[in-house]
Write an enzyme that holds these catalytic residues in place. Sequence first.
Site, PDB file in Angstrom:
ATOM      1  N   SER A 232     -22.189 -24.601 -27.584  1.00 35.56           N
ATOM      2  CA  SER A 232     -22.992 -24.202 -28.738  1.00 35.56           C
ATOM      3  C   SER A 232     -23.958 -23.073 -28.425  1.00 35.56           C
ATOM      4  CB  SER A 232     -23.751 -25.413 -29.293  1.00 35.56           C
ATOM      5  OG  SER A 232     -24.439 -26.104 -28.265  1.00 35.56           O
TER       6      SER A 232
ATOM      7  N   GLU B 141       0.791  -1.227   0.000  1.00 33.34           N
ATOM      8  CA  GLU B 141       0.000   0.000   0.000  1.00 33.34           C
ATOM      9  C   GLU B 141       0.827   1.282   0.000  1.00 33.34           C
ATOM     10  OE1 GLU B 141      -3.409   0.152  -0.211  1.00 33.34           O
ATOM     11  OE2 GLU B 141      -3.247  -2.012  -0.579  1.00 33.34           O
TER      12      GLU B 141
END
Length: 633
Positions: free
Chosen positions: A372, A108
């Site tokens: 499909s 950080e």
Amino acid sequence: MTLPTEEDAETPAKPDTHRRRRGRRFRRIAYWTFGGLVGVPLIAFWVAYLVLDVRSPQEVLAGLDKTVVLQYADGSPLLKVIPADGDRTFVPYTRVPAKLRDAIIATEDPTFWDNQGFDPTGIGRAFLTGVGGGSGITQQYIKKSTGDEDATIGRKFAELVLATKITQEQSKEQIFESYVNIISFGRGTFGPAAAMNAYFGKKLDDSITWSEAAFLAGMIQSPSVHDPAASGDAHAARRWQYVHDKLVARGYVKSAEAMAYPGAEIQSPSETRAGRLTYDEFHVKQQVLAELEQDGFPLGRLQQGNLTVVTTLDRGLQDAARKALQDRLKGEPKEFRGAVVAVDPKTGAVRAYQGGDQGVRDYASTPHAAGSAFYPFTLAAALRRGYGPDVPISAPEEQEFLGEKFKYPAVCSLKCTPRTAMRVHADGPFIALAKKFGPDALSETARQAGIPETVDGTPTMREKDGFLIGPGIAIGRYPLRPLDMAGAYATFAADGVRTTPHLVAKVRDESGAVVWEHTGTARPAFDENGDESRRIARDVTGTLTDGGVTALRTGEAEHGSSPDNQDAWAVGYTSQLATAVWIGSDDERLLKDATGAKLTGDVVPADVWRAFTAAAPRGQPAAGPPPVVRPPR
């Protein structure tokens, strides 16, 4: 040398009064300008320095102890996000393990111990543009403690003042202690002790491993997204690797030191373990929080402001989706899992979101091979390039595409049209279309319809390198989320107008005033003015209907290169709803239903789809193409 004469010495120089007056005027303007540019900000800084104060972490924690209410679209209660008991234990600096402290700082704010509490580059960018600005640990604490996270010049100025003040008044150890105790690590936790318990079921002490420390440090940036319960272990592992690399690069650990992603040690979310939420409610909560976080409303901000979130979900449709899924899966193999997502085609509002009730994994936002069910996008790609739905295409039983051989029976003759192929579930013609127009055309069209470029930072419809498109796109081998499939099919339902699926409609404050609202995203998908988009969408819809007003495509994805199936889909729409149903399992395996038949989209998924659509308000027609007899493979 020429000496001055007496006459010259006695004659005084004539003053240039006009030039001198102009010079004095310029100097006054310069002095005032300098005073305005430097003095006024300094005075404002000094006044703000005297007036503004940073709250203590204890005060902030007391303010965070508020419930966030999530509502259905009609304002009725959906669920509540309640802080878990014991989730606000204050941890003094001396009791924060060194490994966790180092992991947080490395990730950080690597210059935390030396900087003055703020990022000069970020401050400058905010003053110039009015937005943005990076934040270190001190700035993050100020944002969390004030509850003001808007990227504005005013907020950045106040942040600069407070960062300077707190750095002068407190030690770095005190600042880190304040910061680490009020940040959220996700799962309703604030502070490292609650986080360690929520994720690993352990007390916070020096027995923490580097792997555990890296995981917890990685949660801080975006906990609702990085939690593996929300996005899966693959995403969480990538975030963990990012922290690991920072620790190595900044010298906290050696590259050869044994570290591994602690996936097996991570426990289920504390809310679920405590029974506060059902699994399907937990999925909704996580998805809503992740969406809000992207829009600038992290959980801490919601709790500090005592805000109410109005979702797009419809209570009746949510219940109908849950019932349709649960009823149909009863009696099916125990490994079956399912998801249902329904989207309003006109707005993108998600009206029903069911990620399953079998565990913490959210199947509605987990990618699965489309199989499909991807073929409507292949057809749309052909339509964009002038190919009609009734134009015959040669599709021999065996075809080669991008170096891979595909063999499927020619179930609708060698000259089969896309319309007929869609009706009889023939694969060959769509592989032929993929070969004719290329993989880029298929990928581009699917994205135009609504499939996002990336999910959790990973490119969609790409190989593992994130760049190449392989032959698998021809048969829908790439995994897609039910949420995105519903959104992309919604584009066809809306006559080619694309919207962004979303679960959050608005956010209200304590007085009921709207503080944030989702803005419309509707736009033509395949062209600028909408005419081409409308034509393509209507042609695709025409191949998915059976003479009625309901469009449905059922499909399945093969298990590897075998003729067996591992995922089955039913995706379709009416004018009011686009709905995606997925049925599969936790891992890639061949699946058979309760009758022993190979899993296909037109049985279990289609049954769920029809049951849900029939229960939708306003008498939505539930009919769709009837089940087909699968050709042998």
